[in-house]
Design a protein around this motif. Structure first.
Motif, short mmCIF file in Angstrom:
data_model
loop_
_atom_site.label_atom_id
_atom_site.label_comp_id
_atom_site.label_asym_id
_atom_site.label_seq_id
_atom_site.Cartn_x
_atom_site.Cartn_y
_atom_site.Cartn_z
N LEU A 278 -6.65 5.54 0.85
CA LEU A 278 -5.99 6.84 1.04
C LEU A 278 -4.52 6.64 1.42
N LEU A 279 -4.25 5.72 2.32
CA LEU A 279 -2.87 5.45 2.71
C LEU A 279 -2.04 4.99 1.51
N LEU A 280 -2.58 4.05 0.74
CA LEU A 280 -1.83 3.51 -0.39
C LEU A 280 -1.62 4.54 -1.49
N LEU A 393 -3.33 18.34 4.69
CA LEU A 393 -4.35 17.53 4.02
C LEU A 393 -4.04 16.04 4.18
N PHE A 394 -2.79 15.66 3.96
CA PHE A 394 -2.41 14.26 4.10
C PHE A 394 -2.64 13.75 5.52
N ILE A 395 -2.27 14.56 6.50
CA ILE A 395 -2.44 14.15 7.90
C ILE A 395 -3.93 13.92 8.20
N ALA A 396 -4.77 14.82 7.73
CA ALA A 396 -6.21 14.65 7.95
C ALA A 396 -6.72 13.38 7.28
N LEU A 397 -6.25 13.11 6.06
CA LEU A 397 -6.70 11.91 5.34
C LEU A 397 -6.23 10.63 6.01
#
Length: 592
Positions: A278-280, A393-397
């Motif tokens: 997810l980070l990448l 959404l990104f923060i949750a992921l």
């Protein structure tokens, strides 16, 4: 308050909330004592604290700052304050960097802050006890920002001016803050030197040397500069592959610390793979925007160099974990003194953080444009609600796969309390000689400190130099430290040698830490020749009789190191003082 100020307050407040969420249990009364992290109520400006002992000065000027600061406030509170400020500065600095280099909206800034704060690097270094290294990590986005402003000011104010002075002062402060440890200084120095203009390099190098003056001076005066490091440390501290990721994947996910015990539980499960992917993906979505864009030349150049630094930061430790890479580093630390700083290569993954934060912030706009059906490559306006939704959404992921970074990395980081005997021992010790400690070794397991091994707190708790061999047990092997006197003293005690030999080696005291496991050998024979001055359930303190040989630094050496620390302190304050002076002048200057 205008919209811009309100936005900054929100981002700064969110960054502070994140830092407090991570450090929560540590904020209770007590002291940080976990693996390499040791805080004590009071510490002292001993030779070791100033970097003038036998070992390489790896905790300079950190220990000297604590020795000075703990005369004013409790040392445990000081360490916890620095740690919380460092985590806040990392998050908020990443957000400010995204705002200035990308003109990122508030949602994207919060994503950048999350990447900087909520990642495996922070979790693993917290569990390893590297709180001061995280100060260097936190300085990186500010170093990038300062170097960018130095470049820009040179173009707009070629003959000097207030903007240029402020930029250089900000760079000085960032380098000094990173220089709380030598590794942090190297991280920020590499970043700054890679980003400034070619003609600015001499000034930047000089500024880095000034900001690094304490450990550079200590290294030269103590003789550590000519001591090679044990090549066994290269394999011992090589980056480690985490489950399902391999070494390269672990490093690309900002993980891979050498100590498998210093990782959160989530990184030992499939969540490590999920979180890394997810980070990448989020970072990859933002790379095109960070690498190109329509920004000014300086802005674009800085962003591209930051991306290049990230690539090097991942590839260098990955190559260092290969057989031929380890052979090359072993040769380096054997024949080039001072290069032992490179043995824990995973530390340098920190250099990837500014790029990751920028890319994650830029990625918020990419999905937003696709959601609204925009295909043009030119900048377009995306409704704030779309960007905010994508940001949330990104923060949750980013957060959920590493859920146990919260609350002291799953409660592992907590405040501990020393038994009262430690204070009584500190009051008993005078300056008649150095202190030897039993059992042998540098790591302890106390009943009050939890299950993880911790560095012996005696060197920071007691007012005289405590001799330590510097030997580190890592992955079933022992990595030798620098210097020989501490090893001679420990061997003498373990074989039950005569007290007169201790006195000849400059040892005036022997402290026995009675509740921790470790080798005692035949030390009882030596202890029987000493004078018992204090004893309780945890500790026993013995005085060595006779004339104690005087060892340690000279007045001239301490004067030079003190001057270097003062220079570092002035450099640390340069940015705030110049900013304050600039504001005062702007208010007092008559308006036309």
């Amino acid at each position: 308050m205008n919209a811009s100020s309100r936005e900054r307050v929100i981002v700064a407040g969110a960054s502070a909330a994140g830092a407090l969420l991570v450090t929560g249990p540590l904020l209770r009364p007590g002291y940080l004592l976990l693996r390499d992290a040791v805080s004590t109520p009071r510490s002292y400006p001993t030779d070791s604290a100033l970097g003038l002992g036998d070992a390489a000065p790896r905790a300079v000027p950190q220990d000297a700052l604590l020795a000075l600061g703990s005369t004013i406030v409790d040392g445990g509170l000081l360490v916890k304050t620095i740690l919380v400020l460092a985590l806040w500065a990392a998050a908020y600095g990443a957000a400010v960097l995204a705002r200035e280099l990308l003109r990122a909206p508030i949602g994207a800034q919060l994503v950048a802050a999350t990447v900087a704060l909520w990642n495996p690097y922070v979790a693993e270094r917290l569990l390893q006890g590297h709180w001061s290294l995280l100060a260097g990590y936190a300085a990186l986005p500010w170093t990038v920002l300062a170097a960018y402003r130095v470049r820009s000011a040179a173009a707009t104010e070629p003959s000097g001016g207030g903007r240029k002075l402020s930029a250089w002062a900000m760079l000085a402060t960032a380098l000094a803050a990173a220089g709380l440890t030598p590794t942090g200084a190297l991280l920020a120095g590499c970043t700054a030197l890679a980003l400034v203009r070619l003609r600015q390099l001499p000034a930047a190098v000089a500024l880095w040397c000034i900001a690094s003056a304490p450990w550079l001076a200590a290294t030269a005066l103590s003789g550590a500069a000519v001591e090679p490091s044990d090549p066994a440390g290269i394999a011992a501290f090589a980056a480690r592959a985490e489950p399902g990721l391999g070494t390269l994947g672990s490093l690309a996910g900002l993980g891979g610390i050498w100590n498998a015990a210093a990782v959160p539980d989530s990184r030992t499960t499939l969540l490590a793979v999920v979180g890394t992917l997810l980070l990448l993906v989020i970072v990859a979505l933002g790379i095109p925007a960070v690498a190109s864009g329509t920004a000014a030349t300086d802005n674009r150049h800085v962003r591209r160099i930051v991306l290049l630094l990230a690539a090097v930061a991942i590839l260098f430790p990955a190559l260092g974990a290969t057989p031929w890479g380890m052979h090359a580093l072993e040769w380096l630390v054997t024949w080039v003194p001072g290069t032992g700083l490179l043995r824990d290569t995973q530390k340098y993954v920190a250099l990837a953080m500014p790029a990751y934060a920028l890319c994650a912030a830029a990625a918020c706009a990419g999905p937003g444009r696709r959601l609204v059906g925009v295909t043009t490559r030119h900048p377009v306006s995306v409704h704030p609600a779309v960007t905010s939704t994508v940001a949330a959404l990104f923060i949750a992921l980013l957060v959920l796969p590493l859920y146990d970074l919260a609350w002291g990395v799953g409660g592992t980081m907590r405040a501990v309390h020393y038994p009262s005997g430690w204070q009584r021992v500190a009051e008993q010790v005078d300056d008649s000689g150095d202190i030897a400690v039993l059992p042998g070794g540098m790591f302890r397991k106390f009943r009050f400190s939890g299950p993880a091994p911790v560095l012996d707190p005696a060197p920071r708790m007691l007012p005289d130099d405590v001799l330590q061999t510097g030997e580190l047990p890592v992955r079933g092997h022992t990595v030798a430290g620098e210097g020989t006197r501490a090893r001679e003293v420990e061997n003498l005690l373990l074989r039950g040698g005569p007290a007169t030999d201790l006195a000849d080696l400059g040892v005036g005291w022997v402290l026995v830490e009675r509740t921790t496991p470790g080798p005692l050998g035949d030390s009882a024979q030596t202890l029987a020749q000493l004078e018992l001055t204090y004893r309780d359930t945890d500790l026993a303190l013995y005085r060595v009789p006779g004339d104690i040989a005087q060892r340690g630094s000279t007045t001239a050496q301490r004067s030079i190191v003190y001057a270097a620390h003062l220079l570092w302190g002035a450099t640390l304050l340069a940015g705030p003082l110049v900013l304050l002076g600039t504001r005062v002048l702007s208010r007092t200057r008559p308006r036309r």
